[in-house]
Enzyme design. Structure first.
Site, PDB file in Angstrom:
ATOM      1  N   ARG A   5      -8.722  -1.662   8.319  1.00 38.81           N
ATOM      2  CA  ARG A   5      -9.391  -0.489   8.273  1.00 38.81           C
ATOM      3  C   ARG A   5      -9.697   0.400   8.858  1.00 38.81           C
ATOM      4  O   ARG A   5     -11.107   0.437   9.359  1.00 38.81           O
ATOM      5  CB  ARG A   5     -11.054  -1.483   7.415  1.00 38.81           C
ATOM      6  CG  ARG A   5     -11.830  -0.426   6.400  1.00 38.81           C
ATOM      7  CD  ARG A   5     -12.373  -1.363   5.245  1.00 38.81           C
ATOM      8  NE  ARG A   5     -13.073  -0.655   4.529  1.00 38.81           N
ATOM      9  CZ  ARG A   5     -13.792  -0.479   2.848  1.00 38.81           C
ATOM     10  NH1 ARG A   5     -14.841  -1.380   3.037  1.00 38.81           N
ATOM     11  NH2 ARG A   5     -14.398  -0.376   2.088  1.00 38.81           N
ATOM     12  N   CYS A   6      -9.097   0.813   9.341  1.00 35.39           N
ATOM     13  CA  CYS A   6      -9.615   1.453  10.931  1.00 35.39           C
ATOM     14  C   CYS A   6      -7.795   3.358  10.723  1.00 35.39           C
ATOM     15  O   CYS A   6      -6.909   1.758  10.391  1.00 35.39           O
ATOM     16  CB  CYS A   6      -9.564   0.820  11.647  1.00 35.39           C
ATOM     17  SG  CYS A   6      -8.261   1.374  13.348  1.00 35.39           S
TER      18      CYS A   6
ATOM     19  N   GLU B  21     -12.627   4.120   5.796  1.00 31.07           N
ATOM     20  CA  GLU B  21     -12.931   3.310   6.159  1.00 31.07           C
ATOM     21  C   GLU B  21     -14.359   3.500   7.792  1.00 31.07           C
ATOM     22  O   GLU B  21     -14.755   2.410   8.565  1.00 31.07           O
ATOM     23  CB  GLU B  21     -11.984   3.497   7.321  1.00 31.07           C
ATOM     24  CG  GLU B  21     -10.195   2.472   6.291  1.00 31.07           C
ATOM     25  CD  GLU B  21      -9.404   3.889   7.633  1.00 31.07           C
ATOM     26  OE1 GLU B  21      -9.046   4.872   7.281  1.00 31.07           O
ATOM     27  OE2 GLU B  21      -8.634   2.928   7.683  1.00 31.07           O
TER      28      GLU B  21
ATOM     29  N   GLN C 202       0.773  -1.566  -0.026  1.00 29.54           N
ATOM     30  CA  GLN C 202       0.168  -0.057   0.147  1.00 29.54           C
ATOM     31  C   GLN C 202       0.789   1.460  -0.231  1.00 29.54           C
ATOM     32  O   GLN C 202       0.390   2.614   0.193  1.00 29.54           O
ATOM     33  CB  GLN C 202      -0.543  -0.094   1.268  1.00 29.54           C
ATOM     34  CG  GLN C 202      -1.540  -1.220   1.909  1.00 29.54           C
ATOM     35  CD  GLN C 202      -2.762  -1.401   2.930  1.00 29.54           C
ATOM     36  OE1 GLN C 202      -2.268  -1.969   3.155  1.00 29.54           O
ATOM     37  NE2 GLN C 202      -3.003  -0.122   3.287  1.00 29.54           N
TER      38      GLN C 202
HETATM   39  N1  MCN Z   1     -14.167   9.726  -2.347  1.00 31.68           N
HETATM   40  C1  MCN Z   1     -14.768  10.726  -2.808  1.00 31.68           C
HETATM   41  N2  MCN Z   1     -15.567  11.548  -2.029  1.00 31.68           N
HETATM   42  C2  MCN Z   1     -15.062  11.914  -0.426  1.00 31.68           C
HETATM   43  C3  MCN Z   1     -14.267  11.040   0.304  1.00 31.68           C
HETATM   44  C4  MCN Z   1     -13.857   9.777  -0.849  1.00 31.68           C
HETATM   45  O1  MCN Z   1     -15.739  10.169  -4.145  1.00 31.68           O
HETATM   46  N3  MCN Z   1     -15.405  12.804   0.134  1.00 31.68           N
HETATM   47  C5  MCN Z   1     -13.320   8.207  -2.709  1.00 31.68           C
HETATM   48  C6  MCN Z   1     -12.191   8.243  -3.352  1.00 31.68           C
HETATM   49  O2  MCN Z   1     -12.177   9.099  -4.344  1.00 31.68           O
HETATM   50  C7  MCN Z   1     -11.170   6.779  -2.972  1.00 31.68           C
HETATM   51  C8  MCN Z   1     -12.393   6.689  -2.324  1.00 31.68           C
HETATM   52  O3  MCN Z   1     -14.138   7.247  -2.446  1.00 31.68           O
HETATM   53  O4  MCN Z   1     -12.014   6.534  -4.663  1.00 31.68           O
HETATM   54  C9  MCN Z   1     -11.779   5.998  -0.873  1.00 31.68           C
HETATM   55  O5  MCN Z   1     -11.192   7.529  -0.763  1.00 31.68           O
HETATM   56  P1  MCN Z   1     -10.538   7.970   0.298  1.00 31.68           P
HETATM   57  O6  MCN Z   1     -11.692   7.561   2.079  1.00 31.68           O
HETATM   58  O7  MCN Z   1      -9.716   9.136   0.477  1.00 31.68           O
HETATM   59  O8  MCN Z   1      -9.795   6.090   0.724  1.00 31.68           O
HETATM   60  P2  MCN Z   1      -8.198   5.755  -0.074  1.00 31.68           P
HETATM   61  O9  MCN Z   1      -8.479   6.224  -0.930  1.00 31.68           O
HETATM   62  O10 MCN Z   1      -7.252   6.946   0.527  1.00 31.68           O
HETATM   63  O11 MCN Z   1      -8.052   4.645   0.721  1.00 31.68           O
HETATM   64  C10 MCN Z   1      -8.096   3.507   1.997  1.00 31.68           C
HETATM   65  C11 MCN Z   1      -9.115   3.400   2.884  1.00 31.68           C
HETATM   66  C12 MCN Z   1      -8.555   2.134   3.548  1.00 31.68           C
HETATM   67  S1  MCN Z   1      -7.406   3.274   4.458  1.00 31.68           S
HETATM   68  C13 MCN Z   1      -8.849   1.305   3.765  1.00 31.68           C
HETATM   69  S2  MCN Z   1      -7.936   0.021   4.775  1.00 31.68           S
HETATM   70  C14 MCN Z   1     -10.045   0.192   2.698  1.00 31.68           C
HETATM   71  C15 MCN Z   1     -10.876   1.387   2.094  1.00 31.68           C
HETATM   72  O12 MCN Z   1      -9.871   2.170   1.603  1.00 31.68           O
HETATM   73  N4  MCN Z   1      -9.982  -0.950   1.506  1.00 31.68           N
HETATM   74  C16 MCN Z   1      -9.838  -0.968   1.065  1.00 31.68           C
HETATM   75  N5  MCN Z   1     -11.892   0.658   1.150  1.00 31.68           N
HETATM   76  C17 MCN Z   1     -11.485  -0.248   0.301  1.00 31.68           C
HETATM   77  N6  MCN Z   1     -11.945  -0.563  -1.010  1.00 31.68           N
HETATM   78  C18 MCN Z   1     -11.405  -1.328  -0.758  1.00 31.68           C
HETATM   79  N7  MCN Z   1     -11.919  -1.936  -2.475  1.00 31.68           N
HETATM   80  N8  MCN Z   1     -10.786  -2.373  -1.098  1.00 31.68           N
HETATM   81  C19 MCN Z   1      -9.123  -2.232   0.087  1.00 31.68           C
HETATM   82  O13 MCN Z   1      -8.905  -2.126  -0.179  1.00 31.68           O
HETATM   83 CU1  CUN Z   2      -6.392   1.661   8.155  1.00 29.26          CU
HETATM   84  S1  CUN Z   2      -6.462  -0.358   7.079  1.00 29.26           S
HETATM   85 MO1  CUN Z   2      -6.451   0.544   6.234  1.00 29.26          MO
HETATM   86  O1  CUN Z   2      -5.581   2.276   6.936  1.00 29.26           O
HETATM   87  O2  CUN Z   2      -5.414   0.290   5.060  1.00 29.26           O
END
Ligand code: MCN
Ligand code: CUN
Length: 788
Positions: free
Chosen positions: A372-373, A742, A222
């Site tokens: 996922r946290c 998360e 990651q």
């Molecule tokens: N998004 C959006 N509008 C927002 C916030 C987010 O459209 N206001 C969209 C983002 O653009 C992105 C998705 O939602 O496409 C998730 O965005 P974000 O909250 O920024 O999280 P990350 O992209 O950093 O993803 C990490 C988070 C984590 S830490 C875990 S654990 C997890 C999760 O995402 N692992 C996943 N969701 C997952 N989903 C899939 N399919 N697979 C994983 O391994």
């Molecule tokens: Cu907290 S599990 Mo996600 O941060 O990849």
């Protein structure tokens, strides 16, 4: 929110279909295991049946005689290069391969290198190891007791199994608040050990090209850039310098925090490739993934909450034992050994709080990843949400009313919590109100009273969580000293199409779509015309990776900032072409037009063409920009979840009848993707609430080491999620967006647990630890005389 751009442009707010899906649904993704190189060798790992034992002898003769087997690698072999131990993300040390003893069941003992996967597996089975069992410590309380066997004998002066003590908050003020409290509740809460079980297990293909002295590793990570730097720091002395290392995260089949750490298998594969000059593939099987990869949770919590008789909450006190297995390999920011656990005052305006955590060694797999946290936030949310519910029931008040009374109010933002966090924005009452209306809360409470009179068990549980995601700011957040910023680099080609690269790495979250949407919003270039790339350290700008829902808060913000720089230059180009001053141009997504003469305009595509064909003298050619974004604060998404359960009085089975989830992640980029994130997240919250647990017997044998016992919920167990949202923008994020990946996993378990206790409270049940299995509930029902 009505989108500012047309569906063809596809900026923010459009439920655009995912650009990556055509390749995934046709089976054309490229995962690590799809990488095949000429002459590639295979690695398989011999694992320990014992949780704690001396290694007396490793006999490799039979393995070496197995057809196809080329070598057996042991700790002694790695010791020659000082590669038998490696640093963990928390600056502890972890064995790559053991030299003298094993510390947990399923630990790596030796590795077999062969010409095929089958030969490697046969070779691993043929390695014979003599062990001398040592006393096993599985219970962290016993691990701290006087006389407990000291596990980390490799640490010279270590006399016990205590790793660190950490505390936060005002102890005296908190103690005073408790001394003078009118009502207090106290509860032991265990949040069990769980393991990520993403569809794709971990693995890598390592290839050291001896001609060019270059190491390329395709790996399930990651955080590819951080891995490159760590590899260079650890193995620079054997010639692996940073410019000679390329880490590629290809498609990843789920990360969920489990693909943040460095596992021994990666390091052994790299070492094997460096020694042989051949590509080496290592892919975990399903049971190795479940038994040996970093765990999550495993917090033994004692929490106390104080209040006035009228239900005004005043103070929170928490003591916790954190079981880290044999080494602290948590994926936390360096400054916070207990992650962001101190966001445990949650959505409530508490005046005083104090939290203490002690890290402990046991004979279990290492870790402390976040499943996922955002670094221990699930633990924090579960604790505060259980405690608030307990207090409401204790006082005989409605749990929704007690929450409404104590929420941080919208006008209090930015809000400084008792434990020092500055919440950016929120409207907690709004989200709970919406959830209550959607589920018909008042009607459900009436139904519950009637059902109870008929001896039926029905419960309603609420969780009004506050998350904390988007690490940096770099002032407080680093991993092994690497500051937690993130990046975006954009290049607009002459024909107006673009490529953008990021320091993050999607594992299924849809970044190829949503980042393109952010750029479409900011530049007016259609999202379909923007290619998004992540995960290759030779091409992507440096970033800290995707976890802790940081991509949107940090790299998403970098995208907006970089796009702003591109726009600024495009404006100069438009002014040049239209022969007006820059100030006389007005911008709407995709176009500059002359103030007062809207027919005179230049599109962003025309500006891009001019950047290469007609740029003014004195201006550099090209249209590109990069941003390394250091967020001024974290973002604090929140939500209110309400769950209705019916409990089978005969079997103890908990049935989720309804589950309403109202989330608020500020401005939304892609509503469909956010809904998908919440659906997936809720199912991963259901999992530990009712099903998933990894435990150990007294000899350290894993219970739950295969999918026969480790119950990952399927579509059959998963209820119909009813989701909705409110929108409270983040004031400091350039797009007003907060993370969401998360939230649902963090918020859901407490809603389910609260619903179960709500159903059983009148029988005298005060708490049930998750996972709330039928057996646990049935025993309670039997003890209370409801069933026999
Ligand atoms: N998004 C959006 N509008 C927002 C916030 C987010 O459209 N206001 C969209 C983002 O653009 C992105 C998705 O939602 O496409 C998730 O965005 P974000 O909250 O920024 O999280 P990350 O992209 O950093 O993803 C990490 C988070 C984590 S830490 C875990 S654990 C997890 C999760 O995402 N692992 C996943 N969701 C997952 N989903 C899939 N399919 N697979 C994983 O391994
Ligand atoms: Cu907290 S599990 Mo996600 O941060 O990849």
């Amino acid at each position: 929110m009505t989108p500012r751009t047309s569906p063809e442009v596809g900026g923010m707010g459009h439920s655009m279909r995912r650009k990556e899906d055509p390749r995934f649904i046709r089976g054309k993704g490229t995962y690590v295991d799809d990488v095949e190189l000429p002459g590639m060798l295979w690695l398989d790992i011999v694992r320990s049946p014992y949780a704690h034992a001396k290694i007396v002898r490793i006999d490799t003769a039979k393995a070496l005689a197995t057809p196809g087997v080329l070598a057996v690698i042991t700790g002694k072999d790695l010791e020659k290069y000082n590669l038998h131990w490696m640093p963990t993300l928390m600056s502890d040390t972890q064995m790559v391969l053991p030299v003298d003893k094993v510390m947990y069941q399923a630990q790596e003992v030796a590795a077999v290198l062969a010409t095929s996967r089958y030969a490697a597996a046969d070779g691993a089975a043929a390695v014979s190891v003599d062990y001398d069992p040592l006393p096993v410590v599985v219970d962290p309380k016993k691990a701290l007791a006087p006389g407990a066997p000291v596990l980390r004998t490799d640490k010279k002066d270590k006399k016990d199994n205590h790793i660190w003590h950490w505390e936060w908050g005002d102890r005296n003020a908190t103690d005073r608040a408790f001394d003078g409290a009118e009502v207090t509740v106290k509860q032991d809460i265990y949040i069990p050990r769980i393991h990520v079980s993403s569809i794709e297990t971990c693995g890598c293909v390592a290839y050291f090209d001896k001609v060019n002295d270059k190491l390329t590793v395709w790996m399930t990570t990651q955080a590819p850039h951080a891995i490159r730097t760590v590899f260079a720091l650890v193995a620079g002395h054997v010639g692996l310098e940073e410019h000679k290392i390329r880490i590629i995260s290809p498609d990843i089949g789920g990360g969920f925090g489990g693909k943040v750490p460095v596992y021994p298998g990666y390091v052994i594969a790299v070492a094997a490739s460096v020694l042989t000059g051949k590509p080496v593939k290592w892919i975990e099987d399903r049971m190795e993934n479940l038994q040996a990869d970093s765990f999550a949770r495993d917090y033994h919590i004692t929490a106390e909450l104080a209040a006035k008789k009228d239900g005004t909450l005043t103070a929170l006190r928490i003591k916790t034992l954190a079981d880290h297995g044999y080494t602290d390999a948590a994926a936390n920011p360096s400054k916070f050994p207990a992650g962001l656990f101190h966001v445990c005052t949650g959505s409530y305006d508490l005046k005083a709080a104090h939290v203490e955590v002690d890290g402990v060694y046991t004979n279990k797999p290492p870790g402390g990843i976040a499943y996922r946290c955002s670094f221990r936030v699930t633990e924090a949310v579960h604790t505060i949400e259980r405690m608030v519910d307990l207090m409401a029931h204790q006082l005989g008040q409605d749990p929704a009313e007690l929450r409404m009374k104590n929420f941080v109010k919208p006008e209090q933002f930015p809000y400084k919590s008792a434990l020092g966090w500055e919440y950016d924005s929120g409207n907690y009452g709004g989200a709970l109100q919406k959830a209550m209306e959607q589920i018909g809360y008042a009607q459900l409470r009436r139904e519950q009273v009637e059902k109870r009179q008929r001896g039926q068990l029905m419960g309603i549980g609420i969780s009004s969580f506050t998350e904390i995601v988007g690490a940096g700011p770099s002032k407080h957040f680093d991993i092994l000293g690497l500051k937690m910023f993130d990046s975006c680099e954009i290049r607009v080609h002459p024909t107006g199409k673009a490529i953008a690269r990021f320091g993050t790495k999607s594992q299924g979250q849809g970044h190829e779509t949503t980042y393109a949407q952010i750029l479409a919003e900011e530049l007016g270039i259609p999202a379909k015309d923007i290619q998004i790339e992540e995960g290759d350290t030779d091409t992507a700008p440096y970033g800290l990776g995707t976890y802790a829902s940081r991509s949107t808060p940090v790299a998403g913000a970098a995208a907006a900032v970089a796009a702003g720089k591109v726009r600024d230059k495009a404006r100069k180009l438009a002014a040049h072409m239209l022969e007006v001053a820059e100030e006389d141009l007005v911008w709407e997504p995709g176009k500059f037009s002359v103030k007062g003469a809207p027919s005179k305009s230049k599109t962003i595509q025309e500006c891009a063409f001019a950047a290469y064909t007609n740029h003014p003298q004195g201006m550099e050619a090209g249209l590109e920009a990069v941003s390394y974004y250091d967020p001024p604060n974290l973002t604090y998404p929140f939500g209110s979840y309400i769950c209705v359960v019916d409990i089978d009085t005969g079997t103890g089975e908990v049935k989720i009848r309804r589950f309403v989830a109202i989330d608020d992640c500020g401005n939304i980029i892609n509503p469909m993707i956010v809904e998908g994130q919440v659906h997936g997240g809720l199912t991963m919250g259901l999992a530990p609430a009712l099903y998933e647990e990894i435990s150990y017997d007294e000899n350290g044998n894993i219970q739950g080491g295969s999918f026969i016992d480790y119950l990952v919920p399927t579509a059959v167990e998963t209820p119909k999620w009813e989701v909705g949202n409110t929108v409270t923008p983040s004031p400091h994020h350039p797009l007003g967006a907060k993370g969401v990946g998360e939230s649902a996993t963090v918020g859901a378990p407490a809603a389910i647990a609260n619903a179960v206790v709500d159903a059983l409270w009148h029988l005298g049940v005060r708490h049930v630890d998750i996972p709330i299995t039928p057996a646990k509930v049935w025993k309670l029902l039997r003890d209370k005389g409801v069933t026999e």
